[in-house]
Motif scaffolding. Structure first.
Motif, mmCIF file in Angstrom:
data_model
loop_
_atom_site.group_PDB
_atom_site.id
_atom_site.type_symbol
_atom_site.label_atom_id
_atom_site.label_comp_id
_atom_site.label_asym_id
_atom_site.label_seq_id
_atom_site.Cartn_x
_atom_site.Cartn_y
_atom_site.Cartn_z
ATOM 1 N N ASN A 291 -36.452 110.529 120.473
ATOM 2 C CA ASN A 291 -35.152 111.148 120.247
ATOM 3 C C ASN A 291 -35.234 112.648 120.451
ATOM 4 O OD1 ASN A 291 -33.341 109.006 119.467
ATOM 5 N ND2 ASN A 291 -34.618 108.747 117.642
ATOM 6 N N GLN A 292 -34.218 113.206 121.085
ATOM 7 C CA GLN A 292 -34.160 114.643 121.258
ATOM 8 C C GLN A 292 -33.720 115.329 119.970
ATOM 9 O OE1 GLN A 292 -31.537 115.082 124.725
ATOM 10 N NE2 GLN A 292 -33.281 115.930 125.828
ATOM 11 N N ASN A 293 -34.288 116.504 119.747
ATOM 12 C CA ASN A 293 -33.815 117.384 118.690
ATOM 13 C C ASN A 293 -32.981 118.487 119.337
ATOM 14 O OD1 ASN A 293 -35.075 115.978 116.580
ATOM 15 N ND2 ASN A 293 -37.030 116.900 117.105
ATOM 16 N N LEU A 581 -37.819 117.631 110.695
ATOM 17 C CA LEU A 581 -36.898 118.594 111.307
ATOM 18 C C LEU A 581 -36.184 117.971 112.494
ATOM 19 C CD1 LEU A 581 -39.093 121.832 111.359
ATOM 20 C CD2 LEU A 581 -37.093 121.402 109.926
ATOM 21 N N HIS A 582 -34.876 118.149 112.551
ATOM 22 C CA HIS A 582 -34.152 117.768 113.756
ATOM 23 C C HIS A 582 -33.325 118.896 114.335
ATOM 24 C CE1 HIS A 582 -30.450 117.434 111.436
ATOM 25 N NE2 HIS A 582 -30.899 116.429 110.709
ATOM 26 N N GLY A 607 -40.545 116.110 119.501
ATOM 27 C CA GLY A 607 -41.489 115.142 120.020
ATOM 28 C C GLY A 607 -41.435 115.100 121.528
ATOM 29 N N PRO A 608 -41.892 114.008 122.141
ATOM 30 C CA PRO A 608 -41.964 113.936 123.601
ATOM 31 C C PRO A 608 -40.613 113.983 124.299
ATOM 32 C CG PRO A 608 -42.491 111.816 122.614
ATOM 33 C CD PRO A 608 -42.463 112.806 121.500
ATOM 34 N N ALA A 609 -39.523 113.690 123.596
ATOM 35 C CA ALA A 609 -38.201 113.769 124.227
ATOM 36 C C ALA A 609 -37.683 115.190 124.307
ATOM 37 C CB ALA A 609 -37.200 112.904 123.463
ATOM 38 N N GLY A 610 -38.343 116.136 123.644
ATOM 39 C CA GLY A 610 -37.944 117.519 123.725
ATOM 40 C C GLY A 610 -36.703 117.834 122.908
ATOM 41 N N TYR A 611 -36.015 118.884 123.342
ATOM 42 C CA TYR A 611 -34.852 119.348 122.584
ATOM 43 C C TYR A 611 -33.755 119.793 123.532
ATOM 44 C CZ TYR A 611 -35.905 124.206 123.735
ATOM 45 O OH TYR A 611 -36.105 125.394 124.412
ATOM 46 N N VAL A 612 -32.561 119.881 122.985
ATOM 47 C CA VAL A 612 -31.405 120.404 123.694
ATOM 48 C C VAL A 612 -31.018 121.733 123.067
ATOM 49 C CG1 VAL A 612 -28.965 120.053 124.202
ATOM 50 C CG2 VAL A 612 -30.547 118.136 124.350
ATOM 51 N N THR A 627 -27.948 115.480 118.928
ATOM 52 C CA THR A 627 -28.139 114.510 119.995
ATOM 53 C C THR A 627 -29.031 113.357 119.588
ATOM 54 O OG1 THR A 627 -30.063 115.723 120.814
ATOM 55 C CG2 THR A 627 -27.924 116.355 121.690
ATOM 56 N N THR A 628 -29.575 113.408 118.392
ATOM 57 C CA THR A 628 -30.610 112.464 118.019
ATOM 58 C C THR A 628 -30.063 111.280 117.255
ATOM 59 O OG1 THR A 628 -32.121 114.321 117.864
ATOM 60 C CG2 THR A 628 -32.863 112.282 116.896
#
Length: 659
Positions: A291-293, A581-582, A607-612, A627-628
């Motif tokens: 999931n993206q943070n 943390l998100h 995590g591996p999905a990164g962040y926006v 976004t998560t």
């Protein structure tokens, strides 16, 4: 500051990493958390130091073996049982990034920890010699109390599992009289410490990502049912023994252990043939949600625009009945040209449940007047910080002309004003945080920490008072002399700690403003979903940001805003707490906290999905924000850190800096 891990052990073995690598899973006879996601990676562990992914990558936990590991909702950290009985977490791409949540409990076993809901807490099974298995829970950070969740009724409660919500499903069995489970197992929910049966003749339960179904083992086959035990679906059919089911984060398949192999079948029972064996995976299956943070920059063209953006990110429009943001009960207003009278304002804003805004001393700034009208209903209270020399009578009259009630909180000087603000929060606080009033950084970090203790539901209070560097001014000394013995004093920063040493203050300071802010975060927070970052070189953005962080129950950490690399303190905090943390909040424009700092924050909390990256969001703190997919409406109650907890955490934090 050297980068350390609280219980890190060195090892000569290398960690194998790759883009998209994940972490872990392991142990025997456990079910696994199912946090929702649209993308995931199947992983497995077999009780060694290695975690194997189905892309062939292996991650080694340096100096440890990994048992019963499970993924955080964003896939950034895995929680596991160490070989010496710790509950610890490991970073998805760094086998040396290992942090303790709960130290070993001599004479007890621990098994299959799981992240609950949005990652703010962790649950696991524990057993003392000769006693039944029990379910324990703690905030997902070191230094928090451990709570027993299962009834003390002589039965075994084991194999906990969770998902996006706060519900915990467990297996229950009778005791054989010698502390061993026996008889037909059953599965059910623990709500608080209340047990509710789902079905019997069932073991190793695991919740579906949407929380509507539970998979389990019955007679060597994988089954699922609804939450009442009805609507049964048989998932596997062919001969053989299966165990330890784990839903994929999209709910489409259920992985499980088949002998030493990892296999899977369709969750709807449509695959009736031989289960699909995953080549290269053995041991315990676990799906890593990806999931993206997000990182949200809150800024405007000047300090007034930034203050307004910070307020708009979280507080609802008073005239809207559909606005889901938090409803402000008051506004705290400070002067915008100096920090002296406002340093206790963050704690007051959290206690009064509203934003902290600022204006020039002589006239109400137009953008601030607009924001005040937006966020506060007519007749609402505006607290003015400081005397008429700080906020003029003109400002007061302009606020009243907008239809608001004013309450001025002031003393003879900045120190007296800090005492007056403290008394407005609570005349008999549980904790008093003392920091120098001759500079701003230590008091800014203290304000967010104290304010978070005042949130509804915590049942506690904390305030900030100011020292004259390492000496006590008369107003502060008189205040401290009049405190009840039940009020603990915390000295934030070397000067605040030195000044309050005669009062038995808990010392909380590092070698720099950045270290002191990190130590304050370690001592007062854990399991937070938000972290705020502001420059450590100026105060306006951090002042309003600290008030927001207090309302979000998250720390304010200071960064070298225009440096060409992320400050090590920000990296340390974001890395360690990334499992919960998100959202990272950056206060101020890129001229104040540059994109290097913002990007580093995003990388280390994700995590591996990164962040926006987003700007001036207006949904900060909403359960479904961002976004998560791990956002949940079932948020845990705010964590209370008692003075004893803070004292223990402060000592541990000082040891960490010395490593």
């Amino acid at each position: 500051m050297p980068r350390t891990n609280f219980r890190r052990r060195s090892a000569t073995c290398a960690t194998l990493l790759a883009v998209g690598a994940t972490t872990v899973f392991g142990g025997a006879g456990v079910a696994n958390a199912s946090h929702s996601a649209t993308n995931s990676l199947l992983t497995a562990s077999d009780g060694t130091a290695y975690i194997t992914m189905n892309n062939g990558v292996r991650l080694q936990a340096e100096g440890y073996t990994v048992t019963d590991a499970a993924w955080s909702p964003d896939g950034s950290r895995a929680v596991f049982v160490t070989d010496d009985g710790d509950i610890a977490t490991i970073r998805w791409n760094d086998g040396s990034s290992i942090y303790s949540i709960a130290n070993p409990d001599p004479g007890s076993q621990r098994a299959n920890p799981e992240w609950v809901g949005n990652g703010s807490s962790v649950v696991w099974a524990a057993k003392s010699a000769g006693s039944p298995w029990r379910i324990e829970q703690s905030v997902s950070a070191y230094g928090s109390d451990i709570t027993t969740r299962s009834p003390n009724d002589g039965r075994h409660y084991l194999d906990p599992d969770t998902g996006d919500g706060q519900r915990i499903v467990v297996q229950r069995q009778a005791d054989d009289g010698n502390g061993n489970p026996t008889g037909t197992p059953e599965i059910g929910f623990l709500d608080g410490s209340t047990w509710t049966r789902i079905t019997t003749d069932a073991a190793s339960p695991t919740l579906s990502p949407d929380g509507k179904r539970v998979a389990f083992v019955r007679s060597g086959q994988i089954w699922s049912s609804d939450l009442t035990g009805g609507d049964l679906v048989q998932v596997t059919y062919t001969a053989g023994e299966r165990d330890d089911p784990a839903w994929s984060p999209d709910g489409g398949i259920i992985a499980f252990r088949q002998g030493s192999q990892v296999a899977w079948a369709a969750a709807d029972g449509s695959w009736t043939g031989v289960p699909n064996v995953v080549s290269g995976l053995s041991g315990m299956p676990e799906c890593q949600p990806r999931n993206q943070n997000r990182v949200v920059r809150l800024s405007g063209a000047d300090r007034y625009g930034t203050t307004s953006a910070i307020s708009q990110s979280h507080w609802a429009s008073a005239n809207s009945t559909t606005d889901q943001r938090a409803r402000a009960q008051a506004v705290v207003l400070s002067r915008s040209d100096t920090f002296a009278d406002a340093l206790g304002g963050s704690a007051l804003a959290a206690a009064k449940q509203g934003p902290l805004l600022m204006t020039p001393p002589t006239a109400l700034q137009p953008a601030i007047a607009t924001e005040m009208r937006r966020v506060l209903a007519p007749g609402g209270t505006v607290y003015l910080l400081g005397s008429a020399g700080a906020l003029s009578t003109t400002v007061e009259q302009q606020v009243k002309a907008l239809g608001f009630t004013t309450v001025r909180i002031a003393g003879a000087d900045r120190f007296g004003t800090s005492v007056a603000i403290a008394n407005a929060v609570d005349p008999a606080p549980d904790m008093v945080l003392a920091a120098t009033g001759m500079n701003f950084p230590d008091a800014l970090a203290a304000g967010a920490a104290a304010g978070a203790q005042n949130l509804p539901g915590k049942g506690s209070s904390a305030v900030v008072v100011l020292t004259n560097d390492d000496k006590l001014p008369p107003a502060t000394k008189t205040y401290l002399d009049g405190l009840s013995a039940d009020s603990a004093v915390v000295g934030v920063g070397l000067q605040g700690a030195t000044a309050t040493e005669p009062y038995g203050a808990i010392p909380l300071y590092g070698d720099s403003r950045f270290e002191t802010a990190l130590l304050t975060a370690w001592a007062f927070f854990g399991g937070e979903n938000h972290v705020g970052v502001a420059t450590g070189m100026n105060w306006p953005d951090a002042l309003a940001g600290g008030a927001l962080m207090a309302s979000l129950d998250g720390p304010l950490i200071l960064a070298p805003g225009t440096a060409d690399s992320l400050g090590p303190e920000v990296e340390e905090l974001a890395t360690e707490f990334s499992g919960s943390l998100h959202t990272g909040l950056v206060f101020g424009s890129a001229a104040v906290v540059n994109d290097v700092q913002a990007d580093g924050l995003g990388r280390f909390l994700s995590g591996p999905a990164g962040y926006v990256a987003t700007a001036n969001a207006t949904d900060v703190g909403l359960p479904t924000a961002g976004t998560t997919a791990q956002r949940t409406t079932a948020a845990p109650a705010p964590e209370l850190r008692t003075a004893a907890d803070v004292a223990d955490a402060a000592k541990a934090a000082q040891r960490r800096l010395a490593e």
